[in-house]
Design a protein around this motif. Structure first.
Motif, mmCIF file in Angstrom:
data_model
loop_
_atom_site.group_PDB
_atom_site.id
_atom_site.type_symbol
_atom_site.label_atom_id
_atom_site.label_comp_id
_atom_site.label_asym_id
_atom_site.label_seq_id
_atom_site.Cartn_x
_atom_site.Cartn_y
_atom_site.Cartn_z
ATOM 1 N N MET A 1 0.844 -1.173 0.000
ATOM 2 C CA MET A 1 0.000 0.000 0.000
ATOM 3 C C MET A 1 0.891 1.238 0.000
ATOM 4 O O MET A 1 1.796 1.347 0.833
ATOM 5 C CB MET A 1 -0.891 -0.024 1.242
ATOM 6 N N LYS A 2 0.635 2.138 -0.906
ATOM 7 C CA LYS A 2 1.456 3.340 -1.066
ATOM 8 C C LYS A 2 1.169 4.338 0.055
ATOM 9 O O LYS A 2 0.017 4.682 0.318
ATOM 10 C CB LYS A 2 1.142 3.967 -2.422
ATOM 11 N N GLY A 7 4.902 8.265 -0.303
ATOM 12 C CA GLY A 7 4.794 7.465 -1.519
ATOM 13 C C GLY A 7 5.504 6.132 -1.464
ATOM 14 O O GLY A 7 5.496 5.380 -2.448
ATOM 15 N N PHE A 8 6.144 5.805 -0.339
ATOM 16 C CA PHE A 8 6.836 4.527 -0.197
ATOM 17 C C PHE A 8 5.825 3.392 -0.300
ATOM 18 O O PHE A 8 4.691 3.497 0.176
ATOM 19 C CB PHE A 8 7.573 4.485 1.150
ATOM 20 N N LEU A 9 6.203 2.292 -0.927
ATOM 21 C CA LEU A 9 5.250 1.222 -1.223
ATOM 22 C C LEU A 9 5.113 0.146 -0.146
ATOM 23 O O LEU A 9 4.275 -0.730 -0.283
ATOM 24 C CB LEU A 9 5.609 0.557 -2.555
ATOM 25 N N ARG A 28 -5.209 -0.125 10.115
ATOM 26 C CA ARG A 28 -4.288 0.967 10.423
ATOM 27 C C ARG A 28 -2.910 0.489 9.997
ATOM 28 O O ARG A 28 -2.498 -0.627 10.331
ATOM 29 C CB ARG A 28 -4.280 1.295 11.921
ATOM 30 N N ARG A 29 -2.228 1.305 9.232
ATOM 31 C CA ARG A 29 -0.919 0.941 8.701
ATOM 32 C C ARG A 29 0.120 1.979 9.105
ATOM 33 O O ARG A 29 -0.218 3.127 9.379
ATOM 34 C CB ARG A 29 -0.969 0.848 7.174
ATOM 35 N N GLU A 30 1.370 1.539 9.084
ATOM 36 C CA GLU A 30 2.481 2.447 9.343
ATOM 37 C C GLU A 30 3.499 2.281 8.225
ATOM 38 O O GLU A 30 3.925 1.162 7.915
ATOM 39 C CB GLU A 30 3.125 2.130 10.694
ATOM 40 N N CYS A 34 8.776 6.414 6.398
ATOM 41 C CA CYS A 34 8.670 7.671 7.158
ATOM 42 C C CYS A 34 7.956 7.524 8.503
ATOM 43 O O CYS A 34 7.943 8.456 9.299
ATOM 44 C CB CYS A 34 7.967 8.745 6.320
ATOM 45 N N GLY A 35 7.319 6.378 8.740
ATOM 46 C CA GLY A 35 6.634 6.157 10.011
ATOM 47 C C GLY A 35 5.229 6.743 10.082
ATOM 48 O O GLY A 35 4.557 6.618 11.104
#
Length: 148
Positions: A1-2, A7-9, A28-30, A34-35
Motif C-alpha cells: 500500500m502506497k 509514496g513509499f510502497l 491501520r498501517r504504518e 517515514c513512520g
C-alpha cells in the motif's frame, strides 16, 4: 500500500478490525520509510453499482461523492460521519440486493432523503434543496410540509 505522505510502497499493519457491518476490514498501517500512520479499507470485490443519470448517461457509483454531499448537508448537525457511512452502506446494500445493480440518480436521491428524514430535518432540507434544485421559497415550504 502506497504511503499517502511519502509514496513509499511498503507498510506494516498495526491494527485490523471489521467495518461497515462486516462488509469491509479497516486497517491501520504504518509506513516503513517515514513512520506515517494511515487507514485503509479492504472491501469485497463486487460488481460496480451503475448510476443512470437524468440525461441517460451512466457512471459508476461513487461512495465518496455521496459522502461529500452528506457532509455538506449535515454540517453542524448531530449526525456523525459514522452514521453517514452507515447510511451509505445501507443504500449500497439495498441497491446490490436488486437484480440489476443499477439505480437511477433520482431513486438514489430519494433513498438518501428517506433516511435523512428520519435522522435530522435540517440535513434533510439541505440535501433536498441541492438534490431537487429548489428555485423558490415555495419549493422549500413544500419540502417542509413533506417531513411534518
Amino acid at each position: 500500500m502506497k504511503c499517502p505522505s511519502c509514496g513509499f510502497l511498503e507498510s506494516k499493519v498495526i491494527d485490523s478490525r471489521s467495518a461497515e457491518d462486516d462488509c469491509a476490514i479497516r486497517r491501520r498501517r504504518e509506513c516503513l520509510e517515514c513512520g506515517q500512520r494511515f487507514t485503509t479499507y479492504e472491501r469485497l470485490g463486487e460488481r460496480p453499482i451503475i448510476v443512470i443519470k437524468s440525461d441517460g448517461s451512466s457512471e459508476a457509483f461513487d461512495r465518496d461523492k455521496l459522502m461529500r454531499g452528506l457532509l455538506i448537508a449535515c454540517a453542524k448537525r448531530s449526525i456523525t460521519p459514522d452514521e453517514m457511512d452507515a447510511l451509505i452502506t445501507d443504500i449500497e446494500s439495498q441497491i446490490r440486493s436488486g437484480a440489476s445493480g443499477e439505480v437511477r440518480s433520482r431513486d438514489l436521491g430519494e433513498m438518501v432523503l428517506k433516511r435523512l428524514a428520519h435522522m435530522d430535518d435540517v440535513a434533510y432540507i439541505r440535501f433536498a434543496s441541492v438534490y431537487k434544485d429548489f428555485q423558490s421559497v415555495e419549493e422549500f415550504s413544500s419540502a417542509l410540509e413533506d417531513i411534518k
